[in-house]
Scaffold this active site. Structure first.
Site, short mmCIF file in Angstrom:
data_model
loop_
_atom_site.label_atom_id
_atom_site.label_comp_id
_atom_site.label_asym_id
_atom_site.label_seq_id
_atom_site.Cartn_x
_atom_site.Cartn_y
_atom_site.Cartn_z
N HIS A 136 0.84 -1.20 0.00
CA HIS A 136 0.00 0.00 0.00
C HIS A 136 0.88 1.26 0.00
CE1 HIS A 136 -3.38 2.64 1.41
NE2 HIS A 136 -2.35 3.29 1.92
N GLU A 137 1.87 1.29 0.89
CA GLU A 137 2.74 2.46 0.98
C GLU A 137 3.55 2.64 -0.30
OE1 GLU A 137 2.44 4.67 3.27
OE2 GLU A 137 0.92 3.43 4.22
N HIS A 140 1.51 4.29 -3.00
CA HIS A 140 1.47 5.76 -3.00
C HIS A 140 2.66 6.31 -3.78
CE1 HIS A 140 -1.93 6.60 -0.44
NE2 HIS A 140 -1.44 5.94 0.60
N GLU A 194 -6.06 6.81 -1.55
CA GLU A 194 -6.03 5.71 -0.59
C GLU A 194 -6.54 4.42 -1.21
OE1 GLU A 194 -4.77 5.19 2.38
OE2 GLU A 194 -3.86 7.13 2.03
ZN LIG Z 1 -2.28 5.34 2.29
#
Ligand SMILES: [Zn+2]
Length: 273
Positions: A136-137, A140, A194
């Site tokens: 997830h990170e 980004h 997100e």
């Molecule tokens: Zn995030």
């Protein structure tokens, strides 16, 4: 002229859909202001400073077993980043572990990853769960959400005329860029960013042989922790885990992850040893 410049420069989040025969569909930020190289250089400086100050406090990479685990999982995920950002193959990826009760993790532009021991300890993360959080990170960074935010921030700070005059950005002070880089880890991202980062995380996990369903247990653990903290104000001060303040959890988030699992479970089935 001014109006055109505005339209041009504020089209920071001009996004286009990226579809593929297999895997998830995400939007890629298209940025007009800060070049990727500038953002990555600035992030690398910020990250270096952060790691040096952690080291000065004796809080950098103290748990060699956990550090090795994080670096192994990163090495498993990174070969699959290309579909989301071809340039990321050349990034100088780094993974470090900071000893701190902070329940958080991040990846700065250019592949600078950090986990806090707090998130590993408080959530007792499995490898699959670490893979979905890290994915997830990393998502980004791959989708350049930090670059979008730094661009917006620099634009706000220097003002439109200066930004326009300095489009080669040689004139931007490192201080301004540093402010932007700080924001890249301390503010929540937009909701669509997100959910796209969630999807990238699912796919990177799946392609590297980690069960993407772990993303669901991560969010369940996270909300249990938030509830526990809220009911024991002595320990957590009634504070929610820091990760939750930048990554609001909700039913919707879990539902969206569940809805996308059919796109990545076949990848997981293929990748599994
Ligand atoms: Zn995030």
């Amino acid at each position: 002229m001014r109006k055109i410049l505005f339209a041009l420069l504020w089209a920071v989040l001009n996004v286009n859909a990226q579809t593929s025969p297999e895997g998830v569909d995400v939007r890629k930020s298209r940025l007009l202001l800060l070049p990727a190289s500038t953002v990555e250089r600035s992030s690398a400086q910020q990250y270096g400073q952060l790691m040096r100050s952690a080291q000065a406090k004796g809080a950098l990479n103290r748990d060699s077993a956990q550090l090795a685990r994080l670096r192994r999982i990163a090495a498993e995920l990174i070969p699959h980043v290309k579909r989301f950002n071809p340039a990321a193959v050349q990034w100088r990826w780094e993974v470090n572990l900071i000893s701190s009760k902070t329940v958080n993790a991040f990846c700065m532009p250019g592949g600078k990853i950090a986990f806090f021991t707090g998130i590993l300890d408080a959530l007792q993360l499995t490898d699959d769960e670490v893979a979905t959080i890290m994915g997830h990170e990393v998502g980004h960074a791959l989708l350049e959400h930090g670059r979008a935010r730094m661009s917006e921030q620099v634009l706000k700070n220097v003002g439109i005329s200066v930004a326009a005059a300095a489009l080669n950005l040689g004139q931007l002070s490192t201080e301004l860029l540093a402010q932007g880089a700080n924001l890249a880890v301390s503010l929540p991202y937009a909701r669509h960013q997100e959910s796209d980062a969630d999807l990238v995380g699912l796919e990177l996990a799946a392609r590297s042989g980690h069960d993407p369903r772990a993303a669901i247990s991560v969010w369940q653990k996270m909300s249990r922790l938030a509830q526990a903290n809220a009911s024991a104000p002595g320990r957590g001060g009634g504070q929610p885990p820091q990760f939750l303040s930048t990554h609001p959890s909700n039913e919707n988030r879990i539902r969206e992850i569940e809805a996308n699992l059919p796109k990545v479970l076949p990848l997981y089935a293929k990748a599994r040893p």
